[in-house]
Design a protein around this motif. Structure first.
Motif, PDB file in Angstrom:
ATOM      1  N   SER A  51      65.775  40.496  19.572  1.00 16.96           N
ATOM      2  CA  SER A  51      67.001  40.346  20.356  1.00 16.96           C
ATOM      3  C   SER A  51      67.701  39.095  19.849  1.00 16.96           C
ATOM      4  CB  SER A  51      66.678  40.217  21.843  1.00 16.96           C
ATOM      5  OG  SER A  51      67.867  39.978  22.587  1.00 16.96           O
ATOM      6  N   ALA A  52      68.875  39.291  19.185  1.00 19.44           N
ATOM      7  CA  ALA A  52      69.551  38.182  18.508  1.00 19.44           C
ATOM      8  C   ALA A  52      68.584  37.598  17.485  1.00 19.44           C
ATOM      9  CB  ALA A  52      70.035  37.143  19.518  1.00 19.44           C
ATOM     10  N   ARG A  53      68.240  36.322  17.619  1.00 19.00           N
ATOM     11  CA  ARG A  53      67.279  35.698  16.692  1.00 19.00           C
ATOM     12  C   ARG A  53      65.936  35.460  17.364  1.00 19.00           C
ATOM     13  NH1 ARG A  53      69.813  32.639  12.191  1.00 19.00           N
ATOM     14  NH2 ARG A  53      71.973  33.315  12.064  1.00 19.00           N
ATOM     15  N   LEU A  54      65.669  36.109  18.492  1.00 16.64           N
ATOM     16  CA  LEU A  54      64.434  35.922  19.237  1.00 16.64           C
ATOM     17  C   LEU A  54      63.578  37.172  19.171  1.00 16.64           C
ATOM     18  CD1 LEU A  54      65.928  34.301  22.475  1.00 16.64           C
ATOM     19  CD2 LEU A  54      65.022  33.115  20.461  1.00 16.64           C
ATOM     20  N   CYS A  55      62.294  37.006  19.475  1.00 13.13           N
ATOM     21  CA  CYS A  55      61.377  38.121  19.665  1.00 13.13           C
ATOM     22  C   CYS A  55      60.951  38.108  21.133  1.00 13.13           C
ATOM     23  CB  CYS A  55      60.152  37.996  18.763  1.00 13.13           C
ATOM     24  SG  CYS A  55      60.473  38.412  17.031  1.00 13.13           S
ATOM     25  N   CYS A  56      61.219  39.215  21.829  1.00  9.06           N
ATOM     26  CA  CYS A  56      60.951  39.284  23.263  1.00  9.06           C
ATOM     27  C   CYS A  56      59.788  40.235  23.530  1.00  9.06           C
ATOM     28  CB  CYS A  56      62.182  39.781  24.021  1.00  9.06           C
ATOM     29  SG  CYS A  56      63.648  38.723  23.831  1.00  9.06           S
ATOM     30  N   LEU A  57      59.032  39.925  24.590  1.00  4.73           N
ATOM     31  CA  LEU A  57      57.930  40.789  24.994  1.00  4.73           C
ATOM     32  C   LEU A  57      58.471  42.088  25.581  1.00  4.73           C
ATOM     33  CD1 LEU A  57      55.581  38.183  26.705  1.00  4.73           C
ATOM     34  CD2 LEU A  57      55.080  39.484  24.624  1.00  4.73           C
ATOM     35  N   ASN A  58      57.803  43.213  25.240  1.00  8.14           N
ATOM     36  CA  ASN A  58      58.164  44.494  25.819  1.00  8.14           C
ATOM     37  C   ASN A  58      57.873  44.499  27.318  1.00  8.14           C
ATOM     38  OD1 ASN A  58      59.079  45.812  23.525  1.00  8.14           O
ATOM     39  ND2 ASN A  58      57.060  46.568  22.964  1.00  8.14           N
ATOM     40  N   CYS A  59      58.558  45.373  28.018  1.00  4.40           N
ATOM     41  CA  CYS A  59      58.243  45.607  29.423  1.00  4.40           C
ATOM     42  C   CYS A  59      56.994  46.488  29.489  1.00  4.40           C
ATOM     43  CB  CYS A  59      59.407  46.302  30.134  1.00  4.40           C
ATOM     44  SG  CYS A  59      60.888  45.264  30.286  1.00  4.40           S
ATOM     45  N   PRO A  60      56.161  46.326  30.523  1.00  3.59           N
ATOM     46  CA  PRO A  60      54.945  47.156  30.612  1.00  3.59           C
ATOM     47  C   PRO A  60      55.275  48.600  30.972  1.00  3.59           C
ATOM     48  CG  PRO A  60      55.192  45.792  32.563  1.00  3.59           C
ATOM     49  CD  PRO A  60      56.275  45.361  31.618  1.00  3.59           C
ATOM     50  N   ALA A  61      54.282  49.486  30.807  1.00  7.71           N
ATOM     51  CA  ALA A  61      54.449  50.879  31.206  1.00  7.71           C
ATOM     52  C   ALA A  61      54.800  50.951  32.680  1.00  7.71           C
ATOM     53  CB  ALA A  61      53.166  51.653  30.924  1.00  7.71           C
ATOM     54  N   GLY A  62      55.688  51.876  33.021  1.00  7.00           N
ATOM     55  CA  GLY A  62      56.146  52.006  34.405  1.00  7.00           C
ATOM     56  C   GLY A  62      57.370  51.171  34.721  1.00  7.00           C
ATOM     57  N   GLU A  63      57.887  50.427  33.719  1.00  7.05           N
ATOM     58  CA  GLU A  63      59.080  49.600  33.919  1.00  7.05           C
ATOM     59  C   GLU A  63      60.022  49.773  32.732  1.00  7.05           C
ATOM     60  OE1 GLU A  63      58.097  45.539  34.674  1.00  7.05           O
ATOM     61  OE2 GLU A  63      56.616  46.004  36.238  1.00  7.05           O
ATOM     62  N   HIS A  64      61.255  49.250  32.861  1.00  8.01           N
ATOM     63  CA  HIS A  64      62.225  49.291  31.775  1.00  8.01           C
ATOM     64  C   HIS A  64      62.947  47.941  31.720  1.00  8.01           C
ATOM     65  CE1 HIS A  64      65.978  49.604  34.190  1.00  8.01           C
ATOM     66  NE2 HIS A  64      65.165  50.151  35.094  1.00  8.01           N
ATOM     67  N   GLN A  65      63.628  47.678  30.609  1.00 10.22           N
ATOM     68  CA  GLN A  65      64.273  46.389  30.395  1.00 10.22           C
ATOM     69  C   GLN A  65      65.621  46.318  31.096  1.00 10.22           C
ATOM     70  OE1 GLN A  65      67.071  44.335  27.300  1.00 10.22           O
ATOM     71  NE2 GLN A  65      65.493  45.530  26.284  1.00 10.22           N
ATOM     72  N   VAL A  66      65.840  45.208  31.787  1.00 11.25           N
ATOM     73  CA  VAL A  66      67.136  44.937  32.403  1.00 11.25           C
ATOM     74  C   VAL A  66      67.939  43.987  31.519  1.00 11.25           C
ATOM     75  CG1 VAL A  66      68.305  43.982  34.420  1.00 11.25           C
ATOM     76  CG2 VAL A  66      66.215  45.326  34.712  1.00 11.25           C
ATOM     77  N   SER A  67      67.274  42.947  31.017  1.00 15.13           N
ATOM     78  CA  SER A  67      67.913  42.018  30.091  1.00 15.13           C
ATOM     79  C   SER A  67      66.831  41.386  29.225  1.00 15.13           C
ATOM     80  CB  SER A  67      68.695  40.933  30.854  1.00 15.13           C
ATOM     81  OG  SER A  67      67.824  40.192  31.694  1.00 15.13           O
ATOM     82  N   PRO A  68      67.182  40.979  27.986  1.00 15.48           N
ATOM     83  CA  PRO A  68      66.184  40.423  27.076  1.00 15.48           C
ATOM     84  C   PRO A  68      65.780  39.005  27.482  1.00 15.48           C
ATOM     85  CG  PRO A  68      68.350  40.365  26.057  1.00 15.48           C
ATOM     86  CD  PRO A  68      68.512  41.102  27.346  1.00 15.48           C
ATOM     87  N   CYS A  69      64.812  38.442  26.736  1.00 13.99           N
ATOM     88  CA  CYS A  69      64.301  37.112  27.029  1.00 13.99           C
ATOM     89  C   CYS A  69      65.309  36.038  26.601  1.00 13.99           C
ATOM     90  CB  CYS A  69      62.957  36.895  26.321  1.00 13.99           C
ATOM     91  SG  CYS A  69      63.074  37.021  24.518  1.00 13.99           S
TER      92      CYS A  69
END
Length: 329
Positions: A51-69
């Motif tokens: 995400s941009a120049r960062l590496c963000c942790l994935n969301c766990p199973a059963g959830e989805h991403q709202v905004s990156p880290c």
């Protein structure tokens, strides 16, 4: 006179091109005009996404991403999947996947949950073959007059019927049993005679009947690094197994069609073997995966995987000693 006019025209064209180039928009800093992307785009390891120049942790199973880290390797802002949706694995999806609805010719075996899709199967009296996509359940075959039911219909296989033999006529099965019995007795007799003539052979261990010493049933593949050894062998399945076998192989591991179809095509083998490993836990073994390949007549692929697993130091083969008996005096 003509040369002067031509010279003036060339000067006008030159200044027009210069003014046009200055009017074009300048690409923003950090942009490669040839590639059209950000310079220095990071490649993130497994479990992370760029995400941009960062590496963000994935969301766990059963959830989805709202905004990156907001920091490198930081957690994303995640939200639970609403009712009627799911995600089976860690992800950076902006929305969860919709749950499968069983068709009218199917029945629900397992309801949808935030971490698992609905599991459907054909209703009683109908089936879908494992090696084919289950688009429509087919009606099970009914045996005709003069036929007997050999194998009942299941959710994944059709009924099997055989002609009823005429009374007093030996069946094919009986002839087969008689032939095998004669062959077995003859083989035992030949071995007995041979050992009588060569007594020293009674001191040597012999492999189990019907198998060689290198067969999976006569030896044990022992992992040298625990569960890590099994995960490292997933690469060999990805390289050696033909893509046309993928669906049949993963269905034989009891993975749902929805999971198979939703898997990333490029990483399908890694992803689905990871799902299988997570489900099986400590009972997961390389032997089980090799047996499923051999059941699908993929013996060459299974042999290649065994060879690579041993050559690369992930497993070692331990030969199971045969049962020994007293030699003839």
């Amino acid at each position: 006179m003509n040369k002067g006019i031509l010279l003036k025209a060339c000067v006008c064209v030159f200044f027009s091109v210069v003014l046009l180039c200055e009017a074009l928009p300048t690409p923003p800093p950090g942009t490669d005009p040839k590639r059209g992307g950000l310079l220095g785009q990071r490649t993130c390891s497994q479990g992370l996404y760029p995400s941009a120049r960062l590496c963000c942790l994935n969301c766990p199973a059963g959830e989805h991403q709202v905004s990156p880290c907001s920091s490198d390797r930081g957690s994303s802002v995640c939200s639970e999947c609403p009712m009627g949706t799911f995600t089976e694995h860690s992800n950076n999806l902006h929305t969860c996947l919709p749950c499968t609805r069983c068709r009218p010719d199917q029945e629900e075996v397992q309801p949808c949950s935030p971490t698992n899709d609905t599991v459907c199967r054909c209703k009683s009296g109908y089936f879908c073959a494992l090696e084919q996509p289950c688009e429509v359940c087919q009606r099970c075959r009914s045996c005709k007059d003069g036929e007997a039911l050999v194998k009942s219909c299941t959710a994944h296989s059709n009924s099997e019927c055989a002609k009823t033999p005429t009374p007093g006529t030996p069946t094919k099965a009986l002839w087969w049993i008689l032939g095998v019995s004669v062959f077995a007795v003859g083989g035992v007799f030949c071995v007995w005679v041979y050992k009588k003539r060569n007594p020293w052979l009674t001191c040597l261990p012999s492999p189990s009947p019907g198998h060689s010493q290198q067969n999976d049933d006569d030896s044990l593949l022992v992992p040298l690094n625990g569960e890590k050894s099994l995960k490292l062998c997933f690469e060999y399945f990805h390289v050696d197994m033909e893509s046309k076998v993928h669906k049949r192989f993963f269905r034989s591991l009891d993975l749902s069609d929805n999971a198979i179809n939703n898997a990333n095509i490029e990483d399908r083998v890694y992803e689905l073997l990871g799902v299988w490993l997570q489900r099986e836990g400590q009972v997961a073994t390389l032997h089980h995966l090799l047996r499923k390949l051999r059941d699908l007549d993929q013996n060459r692929t299974a042999d290649s995987i065994v060879e690579k697993a041993i050559d690369n130091g992930h497993y070692e083969r331990v030969v199971i000693p045969p049962l020994s008996g007293k030699s003839d005096e």
